[in-house]
Design an enzyme around this catalytic site. Structure first.
Site, PDB file in Angstrom:
ATOM      1  N   GLN A  83       0.810  -1.219   0.000  1.00  0.00           N
ATOM      2  CA  GLN A  83       0.000   0.000   0.000  1.00  0.00           C
ATOM      3  C   GLN A  83       0.843   1.268   0.000  1.00  0.00           C
ATOM      4  OE1 GLN A  83      -2.618  -0.459   3.395  1.00  0.00           O
ATOM      5  NE2 GLN A  83      -3.582  -2.286   2.546  1.00  0.00           N
ATOM      6  N   HIS A 145      -1.113   0.221   5.571  1.00  0.00           N
ATOM      7  CA  HIS A 145      -1.627   1.184   6.549  1.00  0.00           C
ATOM      8  C   HIS A 145      -0.699   2.384   6.722  1.00  0.00           C
ATOM      9  CE1 HIS A 145      -4.226  -2.148   8.664  1.00  0.00           C
ATOM     10  NE2 HIS A 145      -4.428  -2.076   7.351  1.00  0.00           N
ATOM     11  N   GLU A 238     -14.920   4.141   9.674  1.00  0.00           N
ATOM     12  CA  GLU A 238     -15.416   5.234  10.494  1.00  0.00           C
ATOM     13  C   GLU A 238     -15.250   6.591   9.820  1.00  0.00           C
ATOM     14  OE1 GLU A 238     -14.021   3.149  14.743  1.00  0.00           O
ATOM     15  OE2 GLU A 238     -13.165   5.083  14.106  1.00  0.00           O
ATOM     16  N   TYR A 248      -8.978   7.656  19.544  1.00  0.00           N
ATOM     17  CA  TYR A 248     -10.070   7.098  18.742  1.00  0.00           C
ATOM     18  C   TYR A 248     -10.153   5.576  18.830  1.00  0.00           C
ATOM     19  CZ  TYR A 248     -10.948  11.787  17.528  1.00  0.00           C
ATOM     20  OH  TYR A 248     -11.276  13.118  17.656  1.00  0.00           O
TER      21      TYR A 248
END
Length: 371
Positions: A83, A145, A238, A248
């Site tokens: 990624q 990520h 989210e 969070y």
């Protein structure tokens, strides 16, 4: 302002997952141009030109009227495995004076690649005076990520997101940058009012933490609030109202499930001291970018959030009411495209990059007049 943000957060937490979903396809679609690679970021220079970053490490200046594209010179080497790659691009609030463009990318290092914020001056088709403003402490053995979205407030600050880099515990470990939203001054220095700036054992650049992989980030100049969207595991994507110093929750709380079985992640979906999301997507849509719409073209969308979706392949519009309830409308599903990036021009037209390499312009589908 702090009181306003806390009030908004409390309202949004009342009913984070309640929503109605509608499918609507009444949009006009024009294919502007085609890239060899994934258009990860879009920066509108004006209504006629945009800068597009391609994940594998190239970037282009694109004429939005005729689709002609010119490659940019002066880019750094990137780690485009998994990624990683060349990620977002954003136009500085001071672009007219200094020509600064801001970039995020996966910078290769001996320890592994690191999400990095940089800036350079756009001079014709060349990026001059390249500066790495923050090479984050985020290296792991994983190639996923990275986060990477960029946003600016109206007071001289730049924000960017960093994912947990595939190591869940990173998101609660404030001695590194992974799993956080970072806030810097435009020159890369640390603002003196950052929430952890006086803590010797916490990375002073951190604005919020407990994030899994936030790939959307948007600063709303009307309400002076920062918003993000992020990927959850098998559910639990989210949209969050980002507050300074807030946690969070990842991986302590989540609405998602383990990939290896129908087991909830963490201790539950809520916990004292952890901010609740404004919106939860179950199942996952895989949100990849985020804006809050403000324009004349889709005037009934003003104030709504628009997110591109990878896994469920649509444009997602979310209306968040004052009581926290949400209404969701899905567009462009018939394209069957992984929608990666989104930007808006001054008239309200939308530009969307797809993982198949397309740059699309989205406007209203004008129906013929009746005679």
């Amino acid at each position: 302002m702090k009181t306003l943000i806390l009030f908004l957060a409390s309202l949004l937490a009342l009913n984070a997952s309640a929503s109605d979903t509608v499918v609507d396809e009444a949009l006009s679609i024009k294919n502007i141009t085609q890239f060899d690679g994934i258009p990860w970021g879009i920066a509108m220079i004006n209504d006629n030109e945009a800068i597009i970053t391609i994940k594998k490490g190239t970037a282009f200046k694109v004429n939005l009227n005729n689709g002609q594209k010119q490659p940019l010179l002066g880019l750094p080497k990137v780690d485009n495995r998994g990624q990683g790659g060349l990620l977002d691009v954003a136009k500085s609030p001071q672009f007219k004076e200094h020509n600064w463009l801001y970039f995020t990318y996966a910078k290769p290092t001996d320890d592994g690649s690191k999400t990095t914020l940089a800036r350079a001056k756009l001079l014709g088709n060349t990026l001059a005076d390249w500066q790495d403003l923050l090479v984050t402490d985020s290296a792991t053995k994983e190639s996923k990520h990275y986060g990477g979205r960029i946003a600016f407030d109206d007071n001289g600050h730049v924000f960017f997101s960093v994912g947990d880099r595939g190591v869940r515990e990173n998101a609660q470990d404030l001695t590194n940058h992974a799993g956080s939203v970072i806030r810097l001054n435009l020159d890369g220095s640390i603002p003196t009012d950052n929430p952890f700036v006086t803590h010797a054992n916490i990375r002073n650049e951190i604005w919020s933490y407990g994030h899994r992989n936030p790939q959307g980030l948007f600063y709303d100049t009307n309400s002076r609030t920062l918003w993000s969207n992020e990927h959850g595991p098998r559910g639990g994507d989210e949209i969050n109202l980002i507050r300074p110093g807030a946690n969070y929750g990842w991986p302590i709380v989540s609405y998602g499930k383990e990939y290896w079985g129908p087991i909830s992640v963490g201790e539950g979906t809520e916990k004292d001291g952890i901010d609740n999301p404004a919106k939860v997507f179950i199942p996952s849509i895989a949100p990849s970018s985020l804006i809050r719409y403000k324009g004349m073209l889709f005037s009934n969308w003003n104030g709504d959030f628009l997110s591109t979706a990878l896994a469920l392949r649509h444009l997602n519009r979310i209306k968040i009411e004052k009581d926290g309830e949400t209404t969701e409308t899905r567009y462009l599903q018939h394209l069957n495209e992984r929608l990666r990036s989104i930007a808006q021009d001054s008239e309200g037209a939308l530009y969307i990059g797809t993982d198949s390499g397309k740059l699309l312009k989205i406007t209203l589908d004008i129906l013929p007049e009746e005679h």
